[in-house]
Design a protein around this motif. Structure first.
Motif, mmCIF file in Angstrom:
data_model
loop_
_atom_site.group_PDB
_atom_site.id
_atom_site.type_symbol
_atom_site.label_atom_id
_atom_site.label_comp_id
_atom_site.label_asym_id
_atom_site.label_seq_id
_atom_site.Cartn_x
_atom_site.Cartn_y
_atom_site.Cartn_z
ATOM 1 N N UNK A 141 0.814 -1.223 0.000
ATOM 2 C CA UNK A 141 0.000 0.000 0.000
ATOM 3 C C UNK A 141 0.841 1.265 0.000
ATOM 4 N N UNK A 142 2.066 1.196 0.521
ATOM 5 C CA UNK A 142 2.947 2.366 0.571
ATOM 6 C C UNK A 142 3.945 2.388 -0.584
ATOM 7 N N UNK A 143 3.880 1.401 -1.479
ATOM 8 C CA UNK A 143 4.820 1.338 -2.592
ATOM 9 C C UNK A 143 6.150 0.740 -2.226
ATOM 10 N N UNK A 144 6.256 0.164 -1.039
ATOM 11 C CA UNK A 144 7.511 -0.446 -0.616
ATOM 12 C C UNK A 144 7.890 -1.634 -1.467
ATOM 13 N N UNK A 145 6.876 -2.350 -1.989
ATOM 14 C CA UNK A 145 7.135 -3.480 -2.876
ATOM 15 C C UNK A 145 6.058 -3.536 -3.944
ATOM 16 N N UNK A 146 6.487 -3.897 -5.156
ATOM 17 C CA UNK A 146 5.582 -4.101 -6.284
ATOM 18 C C UNK A 146 5.767 -5.528 -6.784
ATOM 19 N N UNK A 147 4.667 -6.157 -7.170
ATOM 20 C CA UNK A 147 4.700 -7.564 -7.548
ATOM 21 C C UNK A 147 4.597 -7.771 -9.053
ATOM 22 N N UNK A 148 4.734 -6.715 -9.841
ATOM 23 C CA UNK A 148 4.548 -6.861 -11.283
ATOM 24 C C UNK A 148 5.697 -7.601 -11.965
ATOM 25 N N UNK A 149 6.814 -7.808 -11.259
ATOM 26 C CA UNK A 149 7.943 -8.543 -11.837
ATOM 27 C C UNK A 149 8.118 -9.917 -11.199
ATOM 28 N N UNK A 150 7.180 -10.322 -10.360
ATOM 29 C CA UNK A 150 7.274 -11.615 -9.668
ATOM 30 C C UNK A 150 6.818 -12.725 -10.603
ATOM 31 N N UNK A 151 7.655 -13.728 -10.783
ATOM 32 C CA UNK A 151 7.330 -14.811 -11.716
ATOM 33 C C UNK A 151 6.883 -16.092 -11.028
ATOM 34 N N UNK A 152 7.170 -16.215 -9.729
ATOM 35 C CA UNK A 152 6.778 -17.419 -8.985
ATOM 36 C C UNK A 152 6.225 -17.021 -7.626
ATOM 37 N N UNK A 153 5.099 -17.609 -7.245
ATOM 38 C CA UNK A 153 4.528 -17.381 -5.921
ATOM 39 C C UNK A 153 4.215 -18.739 -5.307
ATOM 40 N N UNK A 154 4.591 -18.898 -4.041
ATOM 41 C CA UNK A 154 4.357 -20.143 -3.304
ATOM 42 C C UNK A 154 3.526 -19.816 -2.078
ATOM 43 N N UNK A 155 2.438 -20.539 -1.872
ATOM 44 C CA UNK A 155 1.620 -20.425 -0.668
ATOM 45 C C UNK A 155 1.881 -21.659 0.184
ATOM 46 N N UNK A 156 2.629 -21.491 1.261
ATOM 47 C CA UNK A 156 2.954 -22.614 2.135
ATOM 48 C C UNK A 156 1.992 -22.633 3.318
ATOM 49 N N UNK A 157 1.558 -23.829 3.707
ATOM 50 C CA UNK A 157 0.560 -23.992 4.776
ATOM 51 C C UNK A 157 -0.670 -23.143 4.456
ATOM 52 N N UNK A 158 -1.187 -23.328 3.248
ATOM 53 C CA UNK A 158 -2.303 -22.504 2.790
ATOM 54 C C UNK A 158 -3.548 -22.696 3.650
ATOM 55 N N UNK A 159 -3.778 -23.907 4.140
ATOM 56 C CA UNK A 159 -4.959 -24.135 4.970
ATOM 57 C C UNK A 159 -4.908 -23.308 6.245
ATOM 58 N N UNK A 160 -3.714 -23.171 6.822
ATOM 59 C CA UNK A 160 -3.592 -22.399 8.047
ATOM 60 C C UNK A 160 -3.794 -20.911 7.780
#
Length: 482
Positions: A141-160
């Motif tokens: 929200x503050x522009x500290x990070x942008x995800x437009x160049x992210x090529x891989x995303x991993x959701x670990x322990x997604x149920x939790x």
């Protein structure tokens, strides 16, 4: 793929794996590593302690080793989402261990600490960001990070993460990622919400299930002790005082319960520490470090905090209180019997927890053997407790009725002690009014008077009593006379 030499890992990554002493990949690693290297989306189901972290970290690092381009400021090449601070830190430790010969740029992003250092790390651009959803959204929200160049995303322990209420945040985060990307969703259980999330954000995922869902590792020696709740403290001391205890984790349902149990163990001379969401990050890290290096022998934890505890050498898990979600039992006992070792899991069950036990046994498909159920605790023998009996339900205590108001001021329905307080009370029972007592006629406001004539109102009867007793009517205040 029988060994890591056949996994197609980059040479620096393979060297780090061998230095850690790992030769043969686990079933989840054999399935996930080749698919991740090919860039496929994955929906993976594997129980705790099966090597999920290495399954996605090793191919990620191999990709970085083969393509060492520098990320742009405020971006990251890979994003890993985790439900807790402890798990995020644990994943980061694995990334640094397996990537020690390539030196990837990594940052761990979570709440409970000052954001300044995190923002400075993000501003340089990073290979891998490991984050909890809440703090990551703050930086987005503050522009500290942008995800437009992210090529891989991993959701670990997604149920939790879904159990913790992160579903809206996860959807917002995934919505900011490029449409063309690789998405890996790993979970120990697969509730319907996870499948809906997979349908929404994964592209033709390969579904991998390497073990029966929520089935505990067979190397864990499980048992349950049936006893009264008042005997649990002494039973816990009895278990943890055994000589074969190397490291033990004790689970409670609440944060306050964890603090109480840890304090009780400390008073008994057993080194312990409590870890839960109310503890500061510094306190949690200090407790975990003490547990790893052996300075602290016993860790008392809640389910949420324990998700990030990936420590070899935990010999015992004790369920001081059974979880009300049966899947949590599997996660708890999965903290032991890691890295090929065996472990012991003991559950303390009182009468009110029998429904939880039945749900757990139904989930794991087996009956947990009974241990020392007739154990004589500090508060008395519990051998009369019948574990097969219908569980007792907690009764809601009703507020006691006001007999004086209900009975019009009569003393007949009060306790025997109240009826016979003194000799004057006994005289009252015989019809004689004790000296100084007020007439009974004036005490039951709004109640019919047995001595009143038919059709006569209570107010009229009170006026008549005043006239007979010679008491003058009390004058009203001036304000009420107007």
């Amino acid at each position: 793929m029988k060994n890591f030499d056949e996994a197609g890992l980059a040479e620096p990554i393979l060297r780090a794996v061998k230095e850690e002493g790992y030769e043969a990949p686990t079933p989840i690693q054999r399935e996930v590593i080749p698919l991740m290297k090919e860039g496929e989306d994955i929906l993976g189901i594997a129980q705790t302690g099966t090597g999920k972290t290495a399954a996605f970290v090793l191919p990620l690092l191999t990709r970085l080793a083969e393509d060492r381009k520098k990320p742009a400021p405020h971006t990251c090449r890979a994003l890993i989402l985790a439900p807790t601070r402890e798990l995020a830190s644990q994943i980061a430790e694995s990334v640094r261990t397996y990537g020690q010969f390539i030196g990837p740029s990594v940052a761990v992003i979570f709440g409970g600490v000052k954001p300044g250092p995190q923002l400075r790390a993000l501003s340089k651009g990073l290979d891998i960001v490991i984050a909890t959803p809440g703090r990551l959204e703050d930086h987005m929200s503050t522009g500290g990070i942008k995800l437009d160049a992210t090529t891989t995303v991993v959701l670990d322990e997604a149920d939790q993460m879904l159990d913790l209420g992160f579903a809206p945040a996860i959807r917002r985060i995934l919505g900011k990622l490029p449409k063309v990307r690789q998405t890996v969703l790993l979970s120990a259980t697969m509730p319907i919400q996870i499948r809906n999330l997979a349908k929404e954000f994964l592209n033709n995922p390969h579904e991998i299930s390497v073990a029966p869902v929520s089935r505990p590792i067979e190397k864990i020696d499980q048992s349950v002790r049936f006893l009264n709740s008042s005997s649990k403290r002494a039973a816990l001391l009895d278990i943890l005082s055994e000589d074969d205890i190397e490291r033990a984790i004790v689970f409670t349902r609440t944060k306050r319960g964890a603090d109480r149990v840890s304090g009780h163990l400390e008073k008994a001379g057993l080194s312990s520490a409590a870890i839960h969401g109310n503890k500061s990050q510094r306190n949690r890290e200090k407790s975990l470090d003490g547990f790893k290096n052996g300075r602290i022998k016993i860790l008392v934890a809640t389910d949420i905090a324990a998700r990030g505890i990936d420590i070899d050498g935990v010999s015992h898990v004790v369920n001081y209180e059974l979880p009300n979600v049966p899947e949590a039992y599997v996660h708890r006992i999965g903290r032991t019997a890691r890295a090929g070792k065996s472990g012991v899991a003991v559950s303390l069950c009182d009468a009110t927890e029998q429904p939880y036990l039945r749900d757990i046994e139904r989930l794991i498909g087996r009956k947990i053997p009974s241990g020392d159920s007739d154990w004589d605790g500090a508060s008395g023998d519990v051998s009369t407790f019948d574990p097969t009996a219908e569980p007792q339900r907690l009764k809601r205590h009703k507020r006691p009725q006001n007999n004086r108001r209900r009975n019009g001021g009569g003393g007949a329905n009060r306790s025997a002690g109240g009826a016979g307080r003194s000799a004057q009370g006994k005289a009252g029972e015989n019809g004689a009014r004790p000296a100084g007592a007020k007439p009974n006629a004036g005490r039951g406001r709004g109640k019919p008077n047995a001595n009143a004539r038919p059709g006569q109102k209570n107010g009229q009867n009170r006026s008549q009593n005043r006239a007979q007793s010679g008491r003058p009517r009390r004058a009203k205040p001036a304000a009420a006379q107007r």
